[in-house]
Write a protein that holds these residues in place. Structure first.
Motif, PDB file in Angstrom:
ATOM      1  N   ASN A   5       0.823  -1.195   0.000  1.00 30.03           N
ATOM      2  CA  ASN A   5       0.000   0.000   0.000  1.00 30.03           C
ATOM      3  C   ASN A   5       0.868   1.259   0.000  1.00 30.03           C
ATOM      4  O   ASN A   5       0.385   2.353   0.259  1.00 30.03           O
ATOM      5  N   GLN A   6       2.168   1.073  -0.304  1.00 25.48           N
ATOM      6  CA  GLN A   6       3.086   2.208  -0.376  1.00 25.48           C
ATOM      7  C   GLN A   6       4.168   1.931  -1.420  1.00 25.48           C
ATOM      8  O   GLN A   6       4.769   0.862  -1.418  1.00 25.48           O
ATOM      9  N   ARG A  26       0.909   6.518  -1.337  1.00 28.53           N
ATOM     10  CA  ARG A  26       0.239   5.616  -0.411  1.00 28.53           C
ATOM     11  C   ARG A  26      -1.231   5.466  -0.773  1.00 28.53           C
ATOM     12  O   ARG A  26      -1.829   6.366  -1.338  1.00 28.53           O
ATOM     13  N   ASP A  27      -1.783   4.308  -0.412  1.00 29.79           N
ATOM     14  CA  ASP A  27      -3.202   4.043  -0.574  1.00 29.79           C
ATOM     15  C   ASP A  27      -3.611   3.150   0.582  1.00 29.79           C
ATOM     16  O   ASP A  27      -2.871   2.240   0.959  1.00 29.79           O
ATOM     17  N   ASP A  28      -4.785   3.390   1.169  1.00 30.71           N
ATOM     18  CA  ASP A  28      -5.225   2.583   2.307  1.00 30.71           C
ATOM     19  C   ASP A  28      -5.398   1.111   1.947  1.00 30.71           C
ATOM     20  O   ASP A  28      -5.202   0.234   2.780  1.00 30.71           O
ATOM     21  N   ALA A  29      -5.772   0.839   0.696  1.00 27.88           N
ATOM     22  CA  ALA A  29      -6.069  -0.532   0.306  1.00 27.88           C
ATOM     23  C   ALA A  29      -4.869  -1.230  -0.332  1.00 27.88           C
ATOM     24  O   ALA A  29      -4.320  -2.176   0.232  1.00 27.88           O
ATOM     25  N   TRP A  30      -4.442  -0.766  -1.503  1.00 28.67           N
ATOM     26  CA  TRP A  30      -3.442  -1.493  -2.271  1.00 28.67           C
ATOM     27  C   TRP A  30      -2.915  -0.625  -3.404  1.00 28.67           C
ATOM     28  O   TRP A  30      -3.641   0.186  -3.967  1.00 28.67           O
ATOM     29  N   ARG A  52      -4.150   6.830  -8.813  1.00 27.98           N
ATOM     30  CA  ARG A  52      -4.626   7.702  -7.737  1.00 27.98           C
ATOM     31  C   ARG A  52      -5.979   8.360  -8.005  1.00 27.98           C
ATOM     32  O   ARG A  52      -6.676   8.730  -7.082  1.00 27.98           O
TER      33      ARG A  52
END
Length: 172
Positions: A5-6, A26-30, A52
């Motif tokens: 997720n990063q 970054r993304d909270d999921a994947w 994004r």
């Protein structure tokens, strides 16, 4: 990272081992793994592929990692980057904006100020593949569609002008 997720671009000094983080997404999921980024302007910026905005697009990011600029935009995914013509100011990429079973070559300006234009001729619906020469002048172009066997030709990329048929599959 292990959670995937990063994504992070880090510069390393080979002599000292010192690390400098340039850019982090970054993304909270994947996040998808990005392995096709490319430096431009003698290392002053790089091209980065990201989802994004909900679509897979190409962004231009300054070396300091500050605000990125969308090079491609719209309601479609960039399937792959085919060529970065820094000298001419073009980004060539594959996309399927209208039909997921058909792939076409598009190009857009590297500054991200204009919508993408389709390079593949409108009269050739189907799946296309391109192997573009580094200078952006020539390409091997293969395409097919249901009921039409694959053909391969050498084209001049500007104007998509066929120069020589390599495989025509006329008998098929």
């Amino acid at each position: 990272n292990r959670l995937q997720n990063q994504n992070q671009i880090v510069l390393a000094d080979a002599a000292t081992g010192a690390l400098t983080s340039l850019f982090t997404e970054r993304d909270d999921a994947w996040l998808d793994v990005v392995d096709d980024w490319k430096w431009l302007d003698d290392g002053k910026r790089f091209l980065w592929v990201s989802e994004r905005d909900g679509w897979r697009h190409v962004y231009s990011v300054p070396r300091d990692g500050s605000t990125s600029t969308a090079v491609t935009f719209g309601d479609y995914d960039v399937i792959s980057v085919q060529l970065v013509d820094e000298r001419g100011g073009w980004l060539y990429f594959m996309a399927s904006p209208d039909n997921a079973t058909q792939t076409y070559l598009y190009r857009t300006r590297l500054d991200g100020r204009s919508p993408a234009e389709r390079v593949t001729p409108a009269g050739q619906p189907g799946s296309h593949n391109y192997n573009i020469a580094p200078n952006g002048r020539w390409a091997l172009h293969s395409w097919s569609r249901f009921g039409v066997p694959p053909t391969t030709e050498l084209i001049q990329l500007r104007g998509h002008q066929p120069t020589r048929s390599m495989v025509d599959n006329t008998e098929l």
